[in-house]
Structures are given as structure tokens and as C-alpha cells.
Design a protein around this motif. Structure first.
Motif, PDB file in Angstrom:
ATOM      1  N   THR A   1      44.883  13.094  35.973  1.00 34.35           N
ATOM      2  CA  THR A   1      45.409  13.774  35.083  1.00 34.35           C
ATOM      3  C   THR A   1      46.709  14.615  35.307  1.00 34.35           C
ATOM      4  OG1 THR A   1      43.363  13.396  33.476  1.00 34.35           O
ATOM      5  CG2 THR A   1      44.965  15.173  32.738  1.00 34.35           C
ATOM      6  N   LEU A   2      45.981  15.479  36.214  1.00 35.26           N
ATOM      7  CA  LEU A   2      47.121  16.510  36.548  1.00 35.26           C
ATOM      8  C   LEU A   2      48.269  15.953  37.302  1.00 35.26           C
ATOM      9  CD1 LEU A   2      44.945  19.288  38.550  1.00 35.26           C
ATOM     10  CD2 LEU A   2      46.538  19.619  36.651  1.00 35.26           C
ATOM     11  N   MET A   3      48.175  14.879  38.183  1.00 34.20           N
ATOM     12  CA  MET A   3      49.326  13.945  38.751  1.00 34.20           C
ATOM     13  C   MET A   3      50.103  13.492  37.497  1.00 34.20           C
ATOM     14  SD  MET A   3      47.072  11.766  41.466  1.00 34.20           S
ATOM     15  CE  MET A   3      48.331  10.406  41.107  1.00 34.20           C
ATOM     16  N   HIS A   4      49.671  12.949  36.556  1.00 33.18           N
ATOM     17  CA  HIS A   4      50.505  12.386  35.571  1.00 33.18           C
ATOM     18  C   HIS A   4      51.196  13.813  34.755  1.00 33.18           C
ATOM     19  CE1 HIS A   4      51.289  10.857  31.367  1.00 33.18           C
ATOM     20  NE2 HIS A   4      51.439   9.824  32.153  1.00 33.18           N
ATOM     21  N   LYS A   5      50.682  14.524  34.591  1.00 34.15           N
ATOM     22  CA  LYS A   5      51.565  15.832  33.986  1.00 34.15           C
ATOM     23  C   LYS A   5      52.743  16.198  34.779  1.00 34.15           C
ATOM     24  CE  LYS A   5      47.730  17.763  31.260  1.00 34.15           C
ATOM     25  NZ  LYS A   5      46.855  18.816  30.984  1.00 34.15           N
ATOM     26  N   PHE A   6      52.429  15.900  35.999  1.00 24.84           N
ATOM     27  CA  PHE A   6      53.632  16.437  36.886  1.00 24.84           C
ATOM     28  C   PHE A   6      54.590  15.463  37.253  1.00 24.84           C
ATOM     29  CE2 PHE A   6      50.745  19.964  38.168  1.00 24.84           C
ATOM     30  CZ  PHE A   6      51.856  21.130  38.207  1.00 24.84           C
ATOM     31  N   LEU A   7      53.912  14.115  37.284  1.00 25.93           N
ATOM     32  CA  LEU A   7      54.966  13.091  37.370  1.00 25.93           C
ATOM     33  C   LEU A   7      55.829  12.903  36.358  1.00 25.93           C
ATOM     34  CD1 LEU A   7      52.221  10.432  38.410  1.00 25.93           C
ATOM     35  CD2 LEU A   7      54.246  10.946  39.588  1.00 25.93           C
ATOM     36  N   THR A   8      55.437  13.520  35.082  1.00 27.63           N
ATOM     37  CA  THR A   8      56.218  13.244  34.002  1.00 27.63           C
ATOM     38  C   THR A   8      57.477  14.382  33.860  1.00 27.63           C
ATOM     39  OG1 THR A   8      54.634  14.539  32.424  1.00 27.63           O
ATOM     40  CG2 THR A   8      54.586  12.097  32.207  1.00 27.63           C
ATOM     41  N   GLU A   9      56.992  15.681  34.408  1.00 29.38           N
ATOM     42  CA  GLU A   9      57.877  16.410  34.580  1.00 29.38           C
ATOM     43  C   GLU A   9      58.889  16.265  35.399  1.00 29.38           C
ATOM     44  OE1 GLU A   9      57.857  19.974  33.244  1.00 29.38           O
ATOM     45  OE2 GLU A   9      56.596  19.207  31.989  1.00 29.38           O
TER      46      GLU A   9
ATOM     47  N   GLY B   1      68.978  13.790  42.018  1.00 26.93           N
ATOM     48  CA  GLY B   1      69.378  15.354  41.349  1.00 26.93           C
ATOM     49  C   GLY B   1      68.315  15.963  40.491  1.00 26.93           C
ATOM     50  N   LEU B   2      67.079  15.676  40.915  1.00 29.26           N
ATOM     51  CA  LEU B   2      65.923  16.016  40.348  1.00 29.26           C
ATOM     52  C   LEU B   2      65.032  16.950  40.898  1.00 29.26           C
ATOM     53  CD1 LEU B   2      64.660  12.757  38.589  1.00 29.26           C
ATOM     54  CD2 LEU B   2      65.907  14.563  37.533  1.00 29.26           C
ATOM     55  N   LEU B   3      65.613  17.573  42.149  1.00 26.52           N
ATOM     56  CA  LEU B   3      64.908  18.578  43.105  1.00 26.52           C
ATOM     57  C   LEU B   3      65.554  19.705  43.545  1.00 26.52           C
ATOM     58  CD1 LEU B   3      61.914  18.937  44.475  1.00 26.52           C
ATOM     59  CD2 LEU B   3      62.754  17.584  46.288  1.00 26.52           C
ATOM     60  N   SER B   4      64.960  20.950  43.422  1.00 24.15           N
ATOM     61  CA  SER B   4      65.757  21.931  44.126  1.00 24.15           C
ATOM     62  C   SER B   4      64.422  22.741  44.436  1.00 24.15           C
ATOM     63  CB  SER B   4      66.574  22.712  42.871  1.00 24.15           C
ATOM     64  OG  SER B   4      65.370  23.349  41.977  1.00 24.15           O
ATOM     65  N   ASN B   5      64.895  23.886  45.108  1.00 31.37           N
ATOM     66  CA  ASN B   5      64.259  24.774  45.942  1.00 31.37           C
ATOM     67  C   ASN B   5      63.030  25.607  44.951  1.00 31.37           C
ATOM     68  OD1 ASN B   5      63.093  25.822  48.265  1.00 31.37           O
ATOM     69  ND2 ASN B   5      63.923  27.817  47.946  1.00 31.37           N
ATOM     70  N   ILE B   6      63.423  25.804  43.588  1.00 36.60           N
ATOM     71  CA  ILE B   6      62.551  26.430  42.783  1.00 36.60           C
ATOM     72  C   ILE B   6      61.512  25.227  42.150  1.00 36.60           C
ATOM     73  CG2 ILE B   6      64.262  27.907  41.970  1.00 36.60           C
ATOM     74  CD1 ILE B   6      64.660  26.288  39.483  1.00 36.60           C
ATOM     75  N   ASP B   7      61.552  24.246  42.515  1.00 36.48           N
ATOM     76  CA  ASP B   7      60.652  22.987  41.969  1.00 36.48           C
ATOM     77  C   ASP B   7      59.463  23.229  43.108  1.00 36.48           C
ATOM     78  OD1 ASP B   7      62.097  22.344  39.893  1.00 36.48           O
ATOM     79  OD2 ASP B   7      63.623  21.076  41.115  1.00 36.48           O
ATOM     80  N   ARG B   8      59.479  23.829  44.077  1.00 37.50           N
ATOM     81  CA  ARG B   8      58.452  23.791  45.485  1.00 37.50           C
ATOM     82  C   ARG B   8      56.963  23.875  44.780  1.00 37.50           C
ATOM     83  NH1 ARG B   8      56.682  27.710  49.823  1.00 37.50           N
ATOM     84  NH2 ARG B   8      56.250  26.457  51.461  1.00 37.50           N
TER      85      ARG B   8
ATOM     86  N   PRO C   1      57.853   5.399  34.109  1.00 37.20           N
ATOM     87  CA  PRO C   1      58.763   4.678  33.554  1.00 37.20           C
ATOM     88  C   PRO C   1      59.381   5.241  32.112  1.00 37.20           C
ATOM     89  CG  PRO C   1      57.209   3.198  34.322  1.00 37.20           C
ATOM     90  CD  PRO C   1      56.799   4.530  34.871  1.00 37.20           C
ATOM     91  N   ALA C   2      58.307   5.681  31.292  1.00 42.49           N
ATOM     92  CA  ALA C   2      58.760   6.216  29.870  1.00 42.49           C
ATOM     93  C   ALA C   2      59.564   7.732  30.126  1.00 42.49           C
ATOM     94  CB  ALA C   2      57.550   6.574  29.266  1.00 42.49           C
ATOM     95  N   SER C   3      59.095   8.557  31.220  1.00 44.94           N
ATOM     96  CA  SER C   3      59.597   9.530  31.209  1.00 44.94           C
ATOM     97  C   SER C   3      61.050   9.835  31.964  1.00 44.94           C
ATOM     98  CB  SER C   3      58.703  10.779  32.218  1.00 44.94           C
ATOM     99  OG  SER C   3      58.543  10.381  33.328  1.00 44.94           O
ATOM    100  N   ARG C   4      61.317   8.760  32.668  1.00 49.48           N
ATOM    101  CA  ARG C   4      62.745   8.589  33.371  1.00 49.48           C
ATOM    102  C   ARG C   4      63.898   8.464  32.081  1.00 49.48           C
ATOM    103  NH1 ARG C   4      60.413   6.110  37.305  1.00 49.48           N
ATOM    104  NH2 ARG C   4      60.255   3.937  36.633  1.00 49.48           N
ATOM    105  N   THR C   5      63.303   7.585  31.145  1.00 51.14           N
ATOM    106  CA  THR C   5      64.251   7.445  29.999  1.00 51.14           C
ATOM    107  C   THR C   5      64.555   8.861  29.412  1.00 51.14           C
ATOM    108  OG1 THR C   5      62.623   7.407  28.425  1.00 51.14           O
ATOM    109  CG2 THR C   5      63.212   5.142  29.507  1.00 51.14           C
ATOM    110  N   ARG C   6      63.896   9.924  29.519  1.00 53.85           N
ATOM    111  CA  ARG C   6      64.382  11.315  28.816  1.00 53.85           C
ATOM    112  C   ARG C   6      64.849  12.164  29.732  1.00 53.85           C
ATOM    113  NH1 ARG C   6      59.073   9.746  26.884  1.00 53.85           N
ATOM    114  NH2 ARG C   6      57.938  11.193  28.439  1.00 53.85           N
TER     115      ARG C   6
END
Length: 133
Positions: A97-105, A38-45, A110-115
Motif C-alpha cells: 500500500t505504501l509502495m503504491h502511494k509513492f509509485l503514483t507520486e 525529469g521526475l527526480l531531484s535532490n529534494i525527492d530523496r 500506468p494511470a499516474s503517468r498520464t497525469r
């Protein structure tokens, strides 16, 4: 949690045509799972495309670093004989670094999944890898 949060319809957006081969492979690898959660929609493209392109750039830079037989992997020599960091190491580090920023979004660490709290798509909603658009 914000009770007034806008909740877009869960959907797998089509992959942009400009993505590299590695970026498209990453797009295909993660879109079904993000949709299922449930974490993906068309506006996330655009955000997903930026993540995937950074991933592709990171893969390409890392492969090129190790394919460059003229330099000892992480360093290279300048024309005047000075040893410096291989320029592709900087490319790889910036992409990571860019990947990490988007991965957390997207809650993909593992840490961002808890939020992250998301509503999962209902049965019968669009699933599967979207065609290139």
C-alpha cells in the motif's frame, strides 16, 4: 498545470545509508529512469527512500512468508489452535500500500503517468547512479 510551479534542478540524490539491500537495489533500478524523465531531484530523496524501503520490506516479507515451512503460506496457527492470517501477510500488504502511494507520486504506474508532466534534464546535466551518502 501550475505556471508558477517550483521546478527543482533534475538530479539523482544519494541513497540514504539506512536502506536495506533490497531497497538499495530498487533505488539503483529506478533512479536513472526517473532522472531521464525529469521526475527526480535532490529534494525527492526522502520520498524515494520511503518508497524503496517499503519495496524492500515487501520483498523481505514475501520471501519470509514462502520460506516459513511451518505454516501453509498465508495462514498460521495460534497457540490455541486457531487459524489466522500469517502476520507477515499484513506486513507485505502494508508495504505494498505504501509502495503504491509513492509509485503514483513519481508517476510510476500506468494511470499516474498520464497525469505527470516534467521537463527532461538537458544534455550534460548530472546522470548516473549517485554514491551512497
Amino acid at each position: 498545470m501550475n505556471p508558477d510551479e517550483a521546478i527543482p534542478n533534475p538530479e539523482i540524490p544519494s541513497a540514504p545509508r539506512h536502506l536495506s539491500r533490497e531497497a538499495l537495489q530498487e533505488w539503483g533500478r529506478i533512479t536513472d529512469e526517473l532522472h531521464r524523465l525529469g521526475l527526480l531531484s535532490n529534494i525527492d530523496r526522502a520520498a524515494l527512500a520511503a518508497y524503496c524501503q517499503a519495496y524492500g520490506r515487501w520483498v523481505e516479507a514475501e520471501a519470509a512468508i514462502y520460506a516459513d515451512a511451518k505454516s501453509p503460506l498465508l495462514t498460521t496457527m495460534t497457540a490455541n489452535g486457531t487459524t489466522i492470517q500469517h502476520p507477515l501477510v499484513g506486513v507485505a500488504n502494508t508495504a505494498a500500500t505504501l509502495m503504491h502511494k509513492f509509485l503514483t507520486e513519481f508517476g510510476m504506474t500506468p494511470a499516474s503517468r498520464t497525469r505527470v508532466a516534467a521537463s527532461k534534464p538537458q544534455q550534460g546535466e548530472k546522470k548516473g547512479f549517485a554514491a551512497l551518502g
